[in-house]
Design a protein around this motif. Structure first.
Motif, PDB file in Angstrom:
ATOM      1  N   UNK A   1       0.389  -1.117  -0.113  1.00 56.67           N
ATOM      2  CA  UNK A   1       0.114   0.247  -0.672  1.00 56.67           C
ATOM      3  C   UNK A   1       0.874   1.637  -0.076  1.00 56.67           C
ATOM      4  N   UNK A   2       2.038   1.408   0.955  1.00 52.15           N
ATOM      5  CA  UNK A   2       2.734   2.921   0.891  1.00 52.15           C
ATOM      6  C   UNK A   2       4.550   2.147   1.105  1.00 52.15           C
ATOM      7  N   UNK A   3       5.064   2.976   0.874  1.00 51.09           N
ATOM      8  CA  UNK A   3       5.971   3.075   1.666  1.00 51.09           C
ATOM      9  C   UNK A   3       6.257   4.252   2.886  1.00 51.09           C
ATOM     10  N   UNK A   4       6.850   2.357   4.173  1.00 53.19           N
ATOM     11  CA  UNK A   4       6.877   2.862   5.522  1.00 53.19           C
ATOM     12  C   UNK A   4       7.375   3.600   6.076  1.00 53.19           C
ATOM     13  N   UNK A   5       8.521   2.937   5.517  1.00 47.02           N
ATOM     14  CA  UNK A   5      10.050   4.348   5.984  1.00 47.02           C
ATOM     15  C   UNK A   5      11.321   3.636   4.714  1.00 47.02           C
ATOM     16  N   UNK A   6      11.950   4.924   4.643  1.00 47.72           N
ATOM     17  CA  UNK A   6      13.048   4.243   3.827  1.00 47.72           C
ATOM     18  C   UNK A   6      13.834   4.605   5.010  1.00 47.72           C
ATOM     19  N   UNK A   7      15.003   3.666   5.936  1.00 44.24           N
ATOM     20  CA  UNK A   7      16.001   3.661   6.918  1.00 44.24           C
ATOM     21  C   UNK A   7      17.618   4.288   5.916  1.00 44.24           C
ATOM     22  N   UNK A   8      18.016   4.772   7.080  1.00 40.32           N
ATOM     23  CA  UNK A   8      19.192   5.975   6.743  1.00 40.32           C
ATOM     24  C   UNK A   8      20.073   5.542   7.663  1.00 40.32           C
ATOM     25  N   UNK A   9      21.352   4.547   7.464  1.00 38.88           N
ATOM     26  CA  UNK A   9      22.452   4.812   8.192  1.00 38.88           C
ATOM     27  C   UNK A   9      22.920   6.069   7.770  1.00 38.88           C
ATOM     28  N   UNK A  10      23.542   6.556   9.930  1.00 43.10           N
ATOM     29  CA  UNK A  10      24.477   7.257  10.043  1.00 43.10           C
ATOM     30  C   UNK A  10      25.055   7.718  11.065  1.00 43.10           C
ATOM     31  N   UNK A  11      26.385   8.092  10.758  1.00 49.23           N
ATOM     32  CA  UNK A  11      26.937   7.954  11.854  1.00 49.23           C
ATOM     33  C   UNK A  11      26.722   8.785  13.772  1.00 49.23           C
ATOM     34  N   UNK A  12      26.697   9.917  13.864  1.00 47.38           N
ATOM     35  CA  UNK A  12      25.745  10.546  14.253  1.00 47.38           C
ATOM     36  C   UNK A  12      24.697  11.125  14.566  1.00 47.38           C
ATOM     37  N   UNK A  13      23.030  10.432  15.262  1.00 43.63           N
ATOM     38  CA  UNK A  13      21.844  11.519  14.810  1.00 43.63           C
ATOM     39  C   UNK A  13      22.344  13.017  15.046  1.00 43.63           C
ATOM     40  N   UNK A  14      22.572  13.453  15.799  1.00 39.22           N
ATOM     41  CA  UNK A  14      22.633  14.740  16.411  1.00 39.22           C
ATOM     42  C   UNK A  14      23.097  15.898  14.891  1.00 39.22           C
ATOM     43  N   UNK A  15      24.279  15.267  14.023  1.00 40.70           N
ATOM     44  CA  UNK A  15      24.797  15.836  12.984  1.00 40.70           C
ATOM     45  C   UNK A  15      23.579  15.194  12.120  1.00 40.70           C
ATOM     46  N   UNK A  16      23.204  14.441  11.599  1.00 42.03           N
ATOM     47  CA  UNK A  16      22.457  14.294  10.987  1.00 42.03           C
ATOM     48  C   UNK A  16      20.957  14.731  10.907  1.00 42.03           C
ATOM     49  N   UNK A  17      20.878  14.849  11.985  1.00 41.72           N
ATOM     50  CA  UNK A  17      19.457  15.879  11.914  1.00 41.72           C
ATOM     51  C   UNK A  17      19.203  17.516  11.528  1.00 41.72           C
ATOM     52  N   UNK A  18      20.835  17.811  11.988  1.00 42.11           N
ATOM     53  CA  UNK A  18      21.200  18.985  11.048  1.00 42.11           C
ATOM     54  C   UNK A  18      20.322  19.129   9.709  1.00 42.11           C
ATOM     55  N   UNK A  19      21.166  18.205   9.127  1.00 47.39           N
ATOM     56  CA  UNK A  19      20.420  18.748   7.653  1.00 47.39           C
ATOM     57  C   UNK A  19      18.872  18.018   7.313  1.00 47.39           C
ATOM     58  N   UNK A  20      18.509  17.030   7.757  1.00 46.03           N
ATOM     59  CA  UNK A  20      17.214  16.852   8.077  1.00 46.03           C
ATOM     60  C   UNK A  20      15.987  17.360   8.335  1.00 46.03           C
ATOM     61  N   UNK A  21      16.206  17.728   9.767  1.00 46.51           N
ATOM     62  CA  UNK A  21      15.474  18.393  10.592  1.00 46.51           C
ATOM     63  C   UNK A  21      15.703  20.048  10.488  1.00 46.51           C
TER      64      UNK A  21
END
Lengths: 137, 137
Positions: free
Chosen positions: A5-25
């Motif tokens: 029915x849908x794409x539930x999620x895309x999982x992305x591996x990152x080294x540090x959540x805090x760094x990646x959140x600076x981009x995504x959020x």
């Protein structure tokens, strides 16, 4: 036919959540719904809803875990694609009938009633695909 | 804030569309909307709608193309993630303000009026992200 029915999620591996959140959020502006620890998988996960899907950022909490090894071998990047299906057993049966190799022979279940199973990437042409069935209400 | 509204598509590089369709269409049951040749990018694309998103399978038609080199270097697998935004210029301005590196400094435009731009994967922690703005009606 069982419906995907849908794409539930895309999982992305990152080294540090805090760094990646600076981009995504912060830069892209996606909302951060919540983060959670998954000690069984040695991973910390940030969930960012996007339309009917989610972006899931996975930070390994142990280098010897599956996600930790992926990060060491491949670097940060897309890890798997999760698709919601209406009937996971019917989908798995259909896949087997087409000689698709499954990583989980029977669905696994999370405490919230979610059921899931992974398809082997060699049967999905290089993509690790997770099937997901929502709890039946 | 400019809104990112949905996952428009996930692009997956494959060696041969016909083989990959045996998994995505025949085994998993996704509908094949259409295929198209993109001679400018040396790629043939199969479009499979899934909820509000699409799975796009990309087969390189020349080994020296960008997609051909990706296949040779990394093997088949997920290539990029395309996100629909309401206002691509506002999104790009916001990204620049957060020191995100863009591959396209200005939006590119397709004949149908679609506008798009790519974010450099080093700014998106290993993920090649495409921004997409639908034609304004």
């Amino acid at each position: 036919m069982s419906t995907t029915s849908r794409i539930a999620h895309i999982a992305i591996v990152v080294e540090k959540l805090d760094d990646a959140l600076r981009f995504w959020r912060d830069a892209l502006g996606l909302p951060l719904a919540h983060t959670e620890q998954n000690p069984a998988e040695n991973v910390e996960i940030a969930f960012l809803p996007l339309g009917e899907s989610e972006i899931e950022l996975l930070q390994p909490t142990a280098p010897e875990s599956g996600i930790g090894k992926f990060l060491a071998r491949r670097g940060a990047g897309m890890h798997h694609l999760c698709l919601e299906v209406e009937d996971i057993e019917a989908t798995m049966e259909r896949l087997r009938a087409h000689d698709v190799e499954l990583i989980n022979e029977t669905p696994r279940e999370r405490p919230d009633g979610t059921r899931y199973a992974f398809i082997h990437p060699k049967s999905a042409f290089g993509v690790l695909v997770e099937l997901y069935e929502a709890p039946r209400g």
